[in-house]
Design a protein around this motif. Structure first.
Motif, mmCIF file in Angstrom:
data_model
loop_
_atom_site.group_PDB
_atom_site.id
_atom_site.type_symbol
_atom_site.label_atom_id
_atom_site.label_comp_id
_atom_site.label_asym_id
_atom_site.label_seq_id
_atom_site.Cartn_x
_atom_site.Cartn_y
_atom_site.Cartn_z
ATOM 1 N N LEU A 268 47.956 37.162 44.367
ATOM 2 C CA LEU A 268 47.751 35.771 43.945
ATOM 3 C C LEU A 268 47.856 35.586 42.434
ATOM 4 O O LEU A 268 47.867 34.448 41.954
ATOM 5 C CB LEU A 268 46.370 35.296 44.412
ATOM 6 C CG LEU A 268 46.170 35.194 45.923
ATOM 7 C CD1 LEU A 268 44.688 35.088 46.255
ATOM 8 C CD2 LEU A 268 46.937 33.999 46.478
ATOM 9 N N GLY A 269 47.882 36.688 41.688
ATOM 10 C CA GLY A 269 47.898 36.576 40.234
ATOM 11 C C GLY A 269 46.548 36.181 39.669
ATOM 12 O O GLY A 269 46.451 35.556 38.610
ATOM 13 N N LEU A 270 45.467 36.561 40.363
ATOM 14 C CA LEU A 270 44.105 36.269 39.925
ATOM 15 C C LEU A 270 43.400 37.565 39.533
ATOM 16 O O LEU A 270 43.840 38.660 39.869
ATOM 17 C CB LEU A 270 43.316 35.593 41.052
ATOM 18 C CG LEU A 270 43.834 34.241 41.558
ATOM 19 C CD1 LEU A 270 43.005 33.791 42.754
ATOM 20 C CD2 LEU A 270 43.783 33.191 40.454
ATOM 21 N N SER A 271 42.282 37.423 38.841
ATOM 22 C CA SER A 271 41.475 38.594 38.534
ATOM 23 C C SER A 271 40.686 39.001 39.765
ATOM 24 O O SER A 271 40.445 38.195 40.673
ATOM 25 C CB SER A 271 40.515 38.288 37.376
ATOM 26 O OG SER A 271 39.534 37.337 37.791
ATOM 27 N N GLN A 272 40.261 40.274 39.786
ATOM 28 C CA GLN A 272 39.470 40.748 40.914
ATOM 29 C C GLN A 272 38.131 40.009 41.015
ATOM 30 O O GLN A 272 37.727 39.604 42.117
ATOM 31 C CB GLN A 272 39.262 42.259 40.794
ATOM 32 C CG GLN A 272 38.766 42.931 42.061
ATOM 33 C CD GLN A 272 37.245 42.884 42.197
ATOM 34 O OE1 GLN A 272 36.544 42.598 41.226
ATOM 35 N NE2 GLN A 272 36.748 43.146 43.401
ATOM 36 N N PRO A 273 37.426 39.763 39.896
ATOM 37 C CA PRO A 273 36.163 39.014 40.007
ATOM 38 C C PRO A 273 36.366 37.593 40.538
ATOM 39 O O PRO A 273 35.559 37.105 41.336
ATOM 40 C CB PRO A 273 35.631 39.008 38.571
ATOM 41 C CG PRO A 273 36.238 40.226 37.950
ATOM 42 C CD PRO A 273 37.595 40.334 38.539
ATOM 43 N N ALA A 274 37.450 36.931 40.105
ATOM 44 C CA ALA A 274 37.690 35.559 40.576
ATOM 45 C C ALA A 274 37.971 35.549 42.075
ATOM 46 O O ALA A 274 37.514 34.660 42.805
ATOM 47 C CB ALA A 274 38.857 34.945 39.816
ATOM 48 N N THR A 275 38.705 36.550 42.554
ATOM 49 C CA THR A 275 39.011 36.623 43.980
ATOM 50 C C THR A 275 37.770 36.959 44.783
ATOM 51 O O THR A 275 37.542 36.413 45.871
ATOM 52 C CB THR A 275 40.110 37.676 44.231
ATOM 53 O OG1 THR A 275 41.236 37.386 43.391
ATOM 54 C CG2 THR A 275 40.565 37.663 45.680
ATOM 55 N N SER A 276 36.946 37.854 44.254
ATOM 56 C CA SER A 276 35.700 38.196 44.921
ATOM 57 C C SER A 276 34.770 36.987 44.998
ATOM 58 O O SER A 276 34.118 36.745 46.024
ATOM 59 C CB SER A 276 35.010 39.348 44.183
ATOM 60 O OG SER A 276 33.828 39.728 44.844
ATOM 61 N N SER A 277 34.728 36.206 43.927
ATOM 62 C CA SER A 277 33.921 34.985 43.920
ATOM 63 C C SER A 277 34.431 33.994 44.956
ATOM 64 O O SER A 277 33.642 33.339 45.659
ATOM 65 C CB SER A 277 33.930 34.358 42.529
ATOM 66 O OG SER A 277 33.259 33.118 42.526
#
Length: 318
Positions: A30-39
């Motif tokens: 998705l081109g997102l950070s791991q923390p943002a995806t986890s959130s």
């Protein structure tokens, strides 16, 4: 629940999470950070009232609720994309990936001319050929949205699917040109030599063996292979004999110096169908690829013999 209270971007992230069953891989996709995806996963869990992804050994697995969400979630996203897509995009401006479930033989004859014609007509369409395992598996992939088109034998389909007959395949007995059985070929000479059987499941007996048993005859199946593309080289290099669909014979057989005979006993052929899910029936990229597949298979059946070609069919899936 009011839709205005839901961040619809969460559905896009959830689709990737359920597809990957891995937060980091989904984030990269998705081109997102791991923390943002986890959130986002935490927010999805709250939205659906379910863990969705659970720890399982070293990885993660989908819950039953998550498995049930996959197909309807993919359908909602695809219909939303269709709703927002510009109308009447010229073919040469389409930018899209089309996933196609097809067996090894069909990939062999279909892929080169299909890719060539796509480059001429719609160079922005990318193709992913996915391995055929069974008709049921292909329909499940169409239902989930993991595939867009499937080429196989589909005896019947549910109302959510569309199926088109492309042609009828007949069988021919095949062997190398200087094979001893080619002189005065008949049933006895056919059964005097070892055979190659094609079976995706590794079975060593097929419908032909049942037909022979009714005549109190048997054959020796010396080699079983998973796909038709392996058969012509085997026949060219050995004394093996095989039955091949007329389409395989027309595209691969002559290149290996094979000769063909009608089976000495009645052998039922099989239909070849193109299938897709109804929600993709008006996708211009999928419609265009389906049109090209139809044209190319008609050319194949014309080379294989006039009896293989069906009556005229609609120009587009619908």
């Amino acid at each position: 629940m009011h839709l205005r209270s839901v961040d619809l971007n969460l559905l896009v992230i959830l689709d990737a999470l359920l597809d990957e069953a891995h937060v980091t891989r989904a984030a990269v996709r998705l081109g997102l950070s791991q923390p943002a995806t986890s959130s986002a996963l935490d927010r999805c869990r709250a939205l659906f009232g379910d863990p969705l992804l659970e720890r399982s050994g070293a990885g993660m697995r989908l819950t039953h609720r998550a498995e049930a969400l996959r197909a309807p979630l993919r359908a909602v996203l695809e219909e939303t994309r269709d709703l927002l897509a510009p109308v009447d995009i010229p073919l040469d401006q389409l930018r899209q990936t089309v996933r196609f479930v097809v067996d090894d033989f069909t990939t062999g004859f279909l892929a080169p001319p299909l890719v060539a014609r796509l480059w001429e007509t719609a160079p922005g369409i990318d193709l992913v050929f996915e391995s055929w395992r069974s008709s049921e598996n292909a329909l499940e992939a169409l239902e989930r949205g993991d595939a867009d088109l499937a080429l196989s034998v589909f005896p019947r389909v549910e109302p959510d699917f569309r199926r088109e007959l492309l042609g009828e395949q007949t069988y021919v007995v095949s062997m190398r040109r200087d094979h001893p059985a080619a002189r005065g070929f008949d049933l006895d000479r056919w059964l005097a030599w070892p055979h190659v059987l094609v079976s995706g499941t590794g079975q060593t007996r097929g419908a032909l063996d049942a037909a022979l048993a009714r005549l109190d005859r048997v054959r020796r199946v010396a080699v079983t292979v998973p796909g038709f593309a392996l058969v012509p080289p085997l026949l060219a290099a050995t004394d093996l004999i095989s039955m091949l669909p007329s389409g395989v014979a027309a595209t691969l057989g002559h290149a290996h110096g094979l000769v063909f005979f009608p089976p000495p006993i009645s052998v039922e052929g099989f239909p070849l169908h193109l299938a897709w899910h109804r929600r993709r029936a008006h996708d211009p990229a999928i419609v265009h690829v389906a049109d090209l597949v139809r044209e190319l298979t008609q050319e194949l059946f014309a080379r294989a013999g006039p009896s293989s070609a069906p009556a005229a069919r609609p120009a587009h899936p619908g």
